[in-house]
Design an enzyme around this catalytic site. Structure first.
Site, PDB file in Angstrom:
ATOM      1  N   VAL A 259      -9.982   4.907  -4.686  1.00  0.00           N
ATOM      2  CA  VAL A 259      -9.453   5.228  -3.350  1.00  0.00           C
ATOM      3  C   VAL A 259      -8.344   6.278  -3.446  1.00  0.00           C
ATOM      4  CG1 VAL A 259     -10.024   2.948  -2.406  1.00  0.00           C
ATOM      5  CG2 VAL A 259      -7.776   3.296  -3.453  1.00  0.00           C
ATOM      6  N   ASP A 260      -8.186   6.890  -4.632  1.00  0.00           N
ATOM      7  CA  ASP A 260      -7.026   7.752  -4.858  1.00  0.00           C
ATOM      8  C   ASP A 260      -7.236   9.217  -4.475  1.00  0.00           C
ATOM      9  OD1 ASP A 260      -8.490   8.838  -7.131  1.00  0.00           O
ATOM     10  OD2 ASP A 260      -7.794   7.120  -8.296  1.00  0.00           O
TER      11      ASP A 260
ATOM     12  N   TYR B  54       0.820  -1.213   0.000  1.00  0.00           N
ATOM     13  CA  TYR B  54       0.000   0.000   0.000  1.00  0.00           C
ATOM     14  C   TYR B  54       0.851   1.259   0.000  1.00  0.00           C
ATOM     15  CZ  TYR B  54      -4.368  -2.363  -0.068  1.00  0.00           C
ATOM     16  OH  TYR B  54      -5.425  -3.113  -0.498  1.00  0.00           O
TER      17      TYR B  54
ATOM     18  N   HIS C  64     -15.189   3.009  -1.359  1.00  0.00           N
ATOM     19  CA  HIS C  64     -14.172   2.023  -0.982  1.00  0.00           C
ATOM     20  C   HIS C  64     -13.049   2.632  -0.147  1.00  0.00           C
ATOM     21  CE1 HIS C  64     -15.492  -0.690  -4.621  1.00  0.00           C
ATOM     22  NE2 HIS C  64     -16.370  -0.654  -3.656  1.00  0.00           N
TER      23      HIS C  64
ATOM     24  N   CYS D 284      -6.151   2.597  12.559  1.00  0.00           N
ATOM     25  CA  CYS D 284      -5.472   1.446  13.156  1.00  0.00           C
ATOM     26  C   CYS D 284      -6.323   0.191  13.023  1.00  0.00           C
ATOM     27  CB  CYS D 284      -5.034   1.724  14.581  1.00  0.00           C
ATOM     28  SG  CYS D 284      -6.327   1.721  15.798  1.00  0.00           S
TER      29      CYS D 284
ATOM     30  N   GLY E 270     -16.065   4.939 -16.443  1.00  0.00           N
ATOM     31  CA  GLY E 270     -14.887   4.121 -16.178  1.00  0.00           C
ATOM     32  C   GLY E 270     -15.065   3.011 -15.182  1.00  0.00           C
ATOM     33  N   THR E 271     -16.209   2.346 -15.230  1.00  0.00           N
ATOM     34  CA  THR E 271     -16.353   1.174 -14.362  1.00  0.00           C
ATOM     35  C   THR E 271     -16.835  -0.013 -15.191  1.00  0.00           C
ATOM     36  OG1 THR E 271     -17.476   0.220 -12.430  1.00  0.00           O
ATOM     37  CG2 THR E 271     -18.641   1.991 -13.574  1.00  0.00           C
TER      38      THR E 271
END
Ligand code: APR
Length: 259
Positions: A111-112, A75, A127, A135, A199-200
């Site tokens: 998620v960007d 990640y 998402h 945490c 775009g999906t």
């Protein structure tokens, strides 16, 4: 074939009419939205030094508990690509659409954080967001600067509040989507007059439900994608092309109608 040749002017006009006449719009975006910013999709990113890893090892809580160092490093590597990326003309066009129309909610599977980076407000992230950390055990949000952000393999830093390892605040396989985001997205999809799908592939649920919900409640559905998707069948208009190429043209047409 060039995009200009591929899209019929009457289709662009019908899409622009529907958007310009809508009181409420939902823009629903997937990985293809970020492609022209150079962000690899989750699966595209499983190449090079990560090619031997299984998504289940890298994107599940069990995978993280089994090998926190590997998952943290994967990640961190992806986060660096996101942080270095810039929004493209398509993201900016979505932001402009929000300025032109009375109510436009952006619902993204990405998620960007690039919609927000392009100045969009009211972005619902189904998402999560890879730039944010929480945490593992207590869900404390981490707001400080992330230590050691480079591509070196390292262990996840501990949560300053409880010592549990920090993880990206994204939805992993088998996890629930954030409740507030889901409620907002489903509510807006039910009430919108037009939904713009960009775009999906329409293969990841429950996000793929949104255009179905909108359509069955009477909304006009517009799809922008260089390829047909699982959702093309329910689109009122399919505009074949890329987000960066087509969205500025579409928003230009909307501006001509409302500006
Ligand atoms: N502009 C618009 N669409 C594009 C572009 C582009 N430049 N390039 C590719 N596409 C389209 C592809 O044709 C495809 O339909 O984007 C879609 C990408 O499909 P997926 O990779 O399946 O992305 P998505 O639908 O967002 O689902 C992937 O899995 O990893 C998770 O959280 C991640 O939500 C994401 C999901």
């Amino acid at each position: 074939m060039s995009e200009k040749a591929a899209v019929r002017p009457e289709d662009l006009a019908r899409a622009a009419d529907a958007l310009a006449g809508a009181r409420r719009v939902v823009v629903s975006t997937g990985a293809g939205m970020s492609k022209e910013s150079g962000i690899p999709t989750f699966r595209d990113a499983l190449e090079g030094l990560w090619a031997e890893f299984d998504p289940q090892e890298l994107a599940t809580e069990q995978g993280f508990r089994a090998n926190p160092r590997r998952v943290w490093s994967w990640y961190a590597w992806r986060r660096r690509r996101v942080v270095e990326a810039a929004p493209h003309a398509g993201h900016l066009a979505v932001t402009e659409l929000q300025r032109l129309l009375p109510s436009v909610t952006v619902v993204t599977q990405n998620v960007d954080g690039l919609h927000a980076a392009a100045g969009s407000e009211d972005v619902v992230e189904l998402h999560g967001n890879i730039r944010r950390l929480r945490c593992l055990d207590a869900g404390h949000l981490f707001t400080g600067e992330i230590p050691g952000e480079d591509d070196t393999e390292r262990d996840p830093p501990p949560c300053p509040a409880c010592g549990s390892p920090l993880r990206p605040d994204v939805v992993w396989f088998g996890e629930m989507l954030p409740r507030v985001a889901v409620e907002r997205a489903w509510d807006d999809a039910r009430r919108c007059d037009a939904l713009l799908l960009v775009g999906t592939s329409g293969t990841v649920w429950p996000a793929a439900d949104l255009p179905h919900i909108a359509r069955s409640n009477g909304a006009f559905v517009i799809e922008v994608n260089p390829e047909t998707s699982e959702l093309t069948g329910i689109a009122n208009v399919f505009l074949q092309g890329t987000a960066g190429g087509l969205l500025p043209r579409l928003v230009h047409e909307v501006r001509a109608r409302v500006g």
